[in-house]
Design a protein around this motif. Structure first.
Motif, PDB file in Angstrom:
ATOM      1  N   LYS A  72     -76.039 -53.167  76.378  1.00 48.60           N
ATOM      2  CA  LYS A  72     -74.570 -52.754  75.969  1.00 48.60           C
ATOM      3  C   LYS A  72     -74.139 -51.416  76.599  1.00 48.60           C
ATOM      4  CE  LYS A  72     -74.222 -55.888  72.161  1.00 48.60           C
ATOM      5  NZ  LYS A  72     -73.107 -56.848  72.402  1.00 48.60           N
ATOM      6  N   ALA A  73     -74.907 -50.387  76.377  1.00 47.53           N
ATOM      7  CA  ALA A  73     -74.675 -49.142  76.900  1.00 47.53           C
ATOM      8  C   ALA A  73     -74.433 -49.108  78.582  1.00 47.53           C
ATOM      9  CB  ALA A  73     -75.574 -48.308  76.682  1.00 47.53           C
ATOM     10  N   GLU A  74     -75.364 -49.933  79.271  1.00 45.60           N
ATOM     11  CA  GLU A  74     -74.992 -49.774  80.570  1.00 45.60           C
ATOM     12  C   GLU A  74     -73.840 -50.909  81.173  1.00 45.60           C
ATOM     13  OE1 GLU A  74     -78.860 -51.660  81.802  1.00 45.60           O
ATOM     14  OE2 GLU A  74     -79.851 -49.888  81.673  1.00 45.60           O
ATOM     15  N   GLN A  75     -73.450 -51.829  80.280  1.00 46.57           N
ATOM     16  CA  GLN A  75     -72.326 -52.553  80.327  1.00 46.57           C
ATOM     17  C   GLN A  75     -71.160 -51.420  80.099  1.00 46.57           C
ATOM     18  OE1 GLN A  75     -72.021 -56.038  77.902  1.00 46.57           O
ATOM     19  NE2 GLN A  75     -69.746 -56.605  78.706  1.00 46.57           N
ATOM     20  N   ALA A  76     -71.011 -50.803  79.063  1.00 41.42           N
ATOM     21  CA  ALA A  76     -70.000 -49.752  78.983  1.00 41.42           C
ATOM     22  C   ALA A  76     -69.940 -48.588  79.941  1.00 41.42           C
ATOM     23  CB  ALA A  76     -70.387 -49.162  77.624  1.00 41.42           C
ATOM     24  N   LEU A  77     -70.817 -48.387  80.505  1.00 41.02           N
ATOM     25  CA  LEU A  77     -71.026 -47.580  81.786  1.00 41.02           C
ATOM     26  C   LEU A  77     -70.077 -48.060  82.862  1.00 41.02           C
ATOM     27  CD1 LEU A  77     -71.852 -44.680  82.794  1.00 41.02           C
ATOM     28  CD2 LEU A  77     -74.154 -45.834  83.601  1.00 41.02           C
ATOM     29  N   LYS A  78     -70.381 -49.120  83.087  1.00 40.74           N
ATOM     30  CA  LYS A  78     -69.741 -49.996  84.304  1.00 40.74           C
ATOM     31  C   LYS A  78     -68.353 -50.059  83.990  1.00 40.74           C
ATOM     32  CE  LYS A  78     -73.710 -52.935  85.865  1.00 40.74           C
ATOM     33  NZ  LYS A  78     -74.175 -54.291  85.654  1.00 40.74           N
ATOM     34  N   LEU A  79     -68.064 -50.225  82.730  1.00 38.79           N
ATOM     35  CA  LEU A  79     -66.464 -50.456  82.573  1.00 38.79           C
ATOM     36  C   LEU A  79     -65.573 -48.912  82.580  1.00 38.79           C
ATOM     37  CD1 LEU A  79     -66.547 -52.679  79.345  1.00 38.79           C
ATOM     38  CD2 LEU A  79     -65.565 -53.214  81.535  1.00 38.79           C
ATOM     39  N   ALA A  80     -66.502 -47.964  82.385  1.00 36.01           N
ATOM     40  CA  ALA A  80     -65.725 -46.666  82.035  1.00 36.01           C
ATOM     41  C   ALA A  80     -65.944 -45.840  83.553  1.00 36.01           C
ATOM     42  CB  ALA A  80     -66.716 -45.561  81.299  1.00 36.01           C
ATOM     43  N   ARG A  81     -66.642 -46.489  84.560  1.00 34.83           N
ATOM     44  CA  ARG A  81     -66.615 -46.011  85.710  1.00 34.83           C
ATOM     45  C   ARG A  81     -65.230 -46.301  86.678  1.00 34.83           C
ATOM     46  NH1 ARG A  81     -72.864 -46.493  87.744  1.00 34.83           N
ATOM     47  NH2 ARG A  81     -73.422 -44.490  86.672  1.00 34.83           N
TER      48      ARG A  81
END
Length: 440
Positions: free
Chosen positions: A431-440
């Protein structure tokens, strides 16, 4: 009549002399969790004060010491049990492995803060006070541009990732007390959240409590979660370390007890009496020990900046430590930590690092969906496989006997808890890695 009285007096005198002589001779066997830095000065001072007595010191971690006394009770060869953790003494008390002795000491209060210094039934006695907190290597911190922490939650900040160490609570009675203090001070759910968020920043979890100050003193790691005297003795020895008591901490007595059926009961009682005597209390001030005396008058001989819990009411005031709660769930808490943290540290660190990276990206580019995912990730890391009520229930506590052999139920619970944690850490990382993709 006179002859009879003289003979009686002679017999009484002989008996008293024999008892005194026995207390002053022979071997006193001590099982202790304390390192040689602590035990050697006491051994030398006690043997000097009691010529003819030899103190035989056997070092075992607290849990191992308790198990040893349980397993050898039929042929006990131990006179003294000497350790920090009050709940270890409660375990021994509940199993009738201690015997009563009221020390011959004056000037020692009934309590330190709100905590009783001695067992009300005189089965064990407090000889020093201890608090729990954070020590750090000042040179290490400055070289790595790391701020000075003030509270436990500070160590959960991303800047401390891979810079912190702690001993496993299952291997260290003092670490167990630290864990239990946080759980009691913050509550079960928030306490475990704090513990996991801090643990996610660990570089290592050591097997013995003194492995942490050794690593901090040498600069192998920057910050350590320790009992206070590790930091104070390091400072007195010239190491560049600092220490802080977090808000959520407690001051509790370290203890000593005469073991039931002690081979040298008189010698054991003499040792307990010495520890709480003015001379014994002053030994606590030595640079290699630096523990907090339970006799307030001894602080007059301490260095000017020496912590004094009798004069500083803020020390440990936040947490009213309940030893009965701790004793009941000791094994459960230790196993929970090992199965969800110690043995899953790599997975926990991976999830923690992913959360830190995602939050750093969100700080630069706000994204509501990414924030929601990070919250879900943090909640997955924090969640525990059992509630506080379940952890103290007989159904679960009964599975952990503390013996050498694991029962089927204990093995089953350990496997369940480990799988629970591993799965949720993996989900949190995703989930954190998915959040990182969204925030980039």
């Amino acid at each position: 009549m006179l002859r009879h009285s003289v003979a009686t007096a002679a017999l009484i005198g002989t008996a008293l002399f024999t008892g005194a002589a026995f207390a002053q001779s022979g071997k006193v066997t001590v099982v202790t969790s304390f390192s040689k830095d602590v035990t050697d000065p006491f051994k030398q001072a006690f043997e000097k004060a009691h010529p003819g007595v030899t103190l035989d010191v056997q070092n075992r971690n607290t849990n191992a010491g308790v198990k040893f006394l349980e397993e050898t009770k039929a042929n006990n060869q131990v006179d003294i049990f000497w350790a920090s953790a009050p709940d270890a003494f409660e375990v021994l008390k509940s199993k009738s492995l201690l015997q009563k002795h009221k020390p011959k000491a004056e000037g020692i209060p009934d309590k330190i803060g709100s905590y009783p210094i001695n067992d009300p039934e005189n089965l064990y006695s407090g000889f020093a006070a201890s608090g729990y907190g954070i020590m750090w290597n000042d040179r290490y911190a400055k070289a790595n541009k790391l701020p000075e922490p003030k509270d436990w939650q500070d160590l959960a900040k991303p800047v401390y990732f891979d810079h912190v160490a702690m001993a496993a609570p299952s291997r260290s009675g003092t670490t167990h007390l630290t864990i239990e203090t946080i759980l009691q001070g913050e509550g079960w759910e928030q306490g475990w959240r704090t513990l996991k968020e801090v643990s996610g920043n660990f570089r290592q979890i050591t097997e013995r409590s003194f492995g942490v100050p050794e690593a901090v003193n040498s600069g192998q790691v920057g910050f350590g979660i320790v009992i206070d005297f590790f930091a104070f003795s390091a400072q007195a020895s010239g190491f560049p370390v600092k220490f802080v008591y977090p808000t959520v901490t407690t001051i509790v007595p370290a203890n000593v007890a005469v073991v039931a059926n002690a081979p040298n009961k008189a010698g054991a009682e003499a040792f307990v009496d010495y520890l709480v005597s003015p001379a014994g209390q002053e030994v606590l001030l030595e640079p290699s020990i630096r523990r907090l005396p339970v006799n307030p008058a001894v602080y007059a001989k301490a260095p000017a900046d020496y912590p004094n819990p009798f004069k500083d009411p803020s020390l440990g005031a936040r947490v009213k430590f309940d030893v009965n709660v701790s004793e009941k769930r000791t094994n459960v808490v230790d196993v929970l930590y090992d199965q969800t943290v110690t043995f899953q540290l790599d997975a926990l660190k991976a999830a923690t690092k992913a959360i830190h990276d995602a939050e750093a990206a969100i700080a630069k580019k706000d994204n509501a969906d990414a924030k929601a995912l990070v919250k879900e990730a943090r909640d997955l890391v924090a969640v525990m496989p059992v509630t506080e009520q379940q952890a103290s229930s007989s159904e679960i506590t009964g599975a952990f006997t503390g013996g050498k052999e694991k029962g089927a139920r204990q093995a089953e619970l350990e496997q369940q808890w480990a799988a629970f944690a591993k799965e949720r850490y993996q989900q949190a990382q995703a989930k954190a890695e998915q959040a990182l993709k969204l925030a980039r």
